[in-house]
Design an enzyme around this catalytic site. Structure first.
Site, PDB file in Angstrom:
ATOM      1  N   PHE A  18       0.817  -1.229   0.000  1.00  0.00           N
ATOM      2  CA  PHE A  18       0.000   0.000   0.000  1.00  0.00           C
ATOM      3  C   PHE A  18       0.843   1.269   0.000  1.00  0.00           C
ATOM      4  CE2 PHE A  18      -0.312   2.593   3.849  1.00  0.00           C
ATOM      5  CZ  PHE A  18       0.507   1.900   4.720  1.00  0.00           C
ATOM      6  N   LYS A  19       2.119   1.185   0.361  1.00  0.00           N
ATOM      7  CA  LYS A  19       2.932   2.400   0.415  1.00  0.00           C
ATOM      8  C   LYS A  19       3.054   3.066  -0.952  1.00  0.00           C
ATOM      9  CE  LYS A  19       5.177   1.414   4.736  1.00  0.00           C
ATOM     10  NZ  LYS A  19       4.575   0.100   5.062  1.00  0.00           N
ATOM     11  N   ASP A  20       2.892   2.271  -2.021  1.00  0.00           N
ATOM     12  CA  ASP A  20       2.920   2.861  -3.365  1.00  0.00           C
ATOM     13  C   ASP A  20       1.813   3.912  -3.565  1.00  0.00           C
ATOM     14  OD1 ASP A  20       5.038   1.245  -4.325  1.00  0.00           O
ATOM     15  OD2 ASP A  20       3.663  -0.359  -4.894  1.00  0.00           O
TER      16      ASP A  20
ATOM     17  N   LEU B 237       3.409   6.946  -2.049  1.00  0.00           N
ATOM     18  CA  LEU B 237       4.757   7.305  -2.520  1.00  0.00           C
ATOM     19  C   LEU B 237       4.802   7.611  -4.023  1.00  0.00           C
ATOM     20  CD1 LEU B 237       6.965   5.047  -0.265  1.00  0.00           C
ATOM     21  CD2 LEU B 237       7.095   7.544  -0.456  1.00  0.00           C
TER      22      LEU B 237
END
Ligand SMILES: *Cc1c(COP(=O)(O)O)cnc(C)c1O
Length: 467
Positions: free
Chosen positions: A111-113, A116
């Protein structure tokens, strides 16, 4: 729109400065001076709109006039075009009134995409506008590094150095970083542990000459822009399920608290969220806090969900600021006490107010494995261990069976194939975009665990001087 620090002693800044600063000068975290609100009918409208268009509208008030609106819209559309599902964050129904919001369709499968991919582009835009460059230096135990590398690759204003512990990350994790051959991406394998990597990064930032020479910077999870980009999927999921007319609940596998805090912001903006379920693994500082009112430091235990193996949830400071009536001096005092004594306690009235909407639950590795197995059995869906922790907590903590619970799926099952295979007997496959990962060439420098070696390497790479 201006931003204040949670510790109350920094000047107010516009979005562009907050983006580049990360931490406030008084050691606090930036939050908007006031929470913007959605207009009546927005949620019904968002239900019928593509994700990127909702993202542009939801984030616009936070960006204010810091960035040209057309340039901002282009950044957001471009960021979400890298996702391999047309819905960007598709939702599917599981057995028993639970919904799975899949946040893992970005380039690195976690999920960090979602944040980011936007933040890397915003950094590049803002730096270029200011005619500046930065060198991002960070340490990773596996997942965050690849998301940061994918976000920063091929951006002219950014050089990025990511340190990982040599031979102590999985082969998928290593290859997701080392097969990115862009000239501005520098992978370093340190002969040491993850803690050694983190200490080296801290030392590099503490070396004022070195820091200034390379304009060192970080894109860590306390950056406001990352929280901002995560608000959008709470808004979109609630819009899709209830068009703003029906309440929803969220269950969030939580580490640094950034993800679930974004849900709180969505609620403040007017999204009808009746319950937040804070899901932890054996590292249960937040569960204990919700039970007792005391935030008390424990030891870090390695678990099947390593991205949640943390001691301190740094983004909790943003919620604390709200809980004490935005009194920055009180936040500073509580955190000073936390640092010196390892704990702080909130009053029973504050805790009662918090518990109205917030629940917490810990799910251990054995339960995690069982939940992966039962989700496969009952719904035919493979889930990763982090997602399983969220589903387990949702089942236990759910307060109102008539309110749908959205469980955030924070990583693709193929990122944690061993745990999934152990639970189900099935080894999840990497999606097509990564199916040649094991054939791609790698580039990485192995360095001893030494600050002189690290600084020498960065000097040589950026200034062409030999160490
Ligand atoms: C980072 C991460 C989390 C925790 O998110 P926070 O914002 O730190 O609470 C959960 N699951 C996965 C897969 C992650 O990578």
């Amino acid at each position: 729109m201006r931003y204040v620090s949670t510790r109350g002693a920094s000047v107010k800044l516009p979005f562009g400065d907050v983006l580049l600063a990360g931490l406030a000068y008084d050691g606090g975290l930036y939050v908007p001076e006031a929470w913007p609100t959605l207009a009546p009918g927005d949620l019904a409208r968002f239900a019928d709109m593509p994700y990127a268009e909702v993202a542009i509208e939801v984030m616009a008030p936070f960006v204010g006039d810091s960035i040209d609106p057309d340039a901002f819209a282009e950044i957001v559309r471009d960021a979400y075009a890298t996702f391999d599902d047309p819905a960007v964050v598709p939702m599917r129904e599981l057995d028993g009134g639970l919904h799975l919001l899949e946040l893992f369709h970005g380039p690195t499968l976690a999920f960090k995409d979602v944040a980011l991919q936007v933040v890397g582009r915003l950094f590049d835009y803002e730096l270029t506008k200011r005619n500046r460059t930065v060198t991002i230096v960070g340490a990773t135990s596996g997942d965050t590094g690849s998301a940061a590398i994918e976000a920063c690759r091929d951006r002219d204003a950014i050089e990025i150095f990511i340190l990982h512990p040599h031979r102590r990350v999985s082969e998928v994790q290593r290859r997701q970083m080392t097969t990115v051959l862009s000239p501005n991406v520098h992978n370093i394998a340190v002969e040491g542990t993850f803690d050694d990597c983190q200490d080296l990064v801290k030392e590099a930032f503490a070396d004022a000459d070195f820091r200034d020479r390379h304009q060192l910077s970080a894109v860590n999870s306390i950056n406001w822009a990352r929280v901002m980009a995560q608000i959008v999927y709470y808004v979109k999921a609630a819009a899709d399920l209830g068009r703003g007319e029906k309440p929803v609940a969220f269950s969030v596998p939580t580490g640094n608290f950034g993800n679930v805090f974004a849900g709180y912001v969505a609620q403040r903006m007017g999204v009808p969220i009746t319950q937040f379920i804070v899901a932890s693994n054996q590292n249960d500082i937040l569960t204990r806090f919700l039970e007792t009112g005391s935030m008390r430091l424990g030891e870090v235990h390695p678990t099947l969900s390593p991205s949640m193996d943390i001691q301190v949830s740094s983004n909790f400071e943003r919620l604390l600021f709200e809980l004490v009536g935005r009194d920055g001096a009180q936040v500073a005092e509580l955190l000073l006490q936390f640092r010196s004594d390892g704990d702080f306690t909130l009053g029973t009235d504050v805790m009662a107010q918090l518990r109205e909407h917030w629940s917490g639950e810990r799910i251990d590795d054995e339960q995690t494995t069982r939940i992966i197995a039962s989700t496969w059995e009952h719904s035919g869906v493979l889930i990763d261990p982090h997602t399983a922790v969220g589903i387990g907590a949702a089942v236990t903590c759910r307060r109102d069976a008539s309110v749908p619970v959205v469980c955030l799926a924070t990583a693709h099952p193929a990122k944690f194939p061993d745990a999934v295979e152990a639970a189900t007997g099935i080894r999840p496959e990497l999606p097509p975009r990564l199916d040649d990962l094991f054939e791609r060439p790698e580039r990485c420098t192995v360095l001893p665990n030494s600050i002189a070696a690290l600084e020498g390497h960065i000097d040589a790479a950026l200034l062409g001087v030999t160490p």
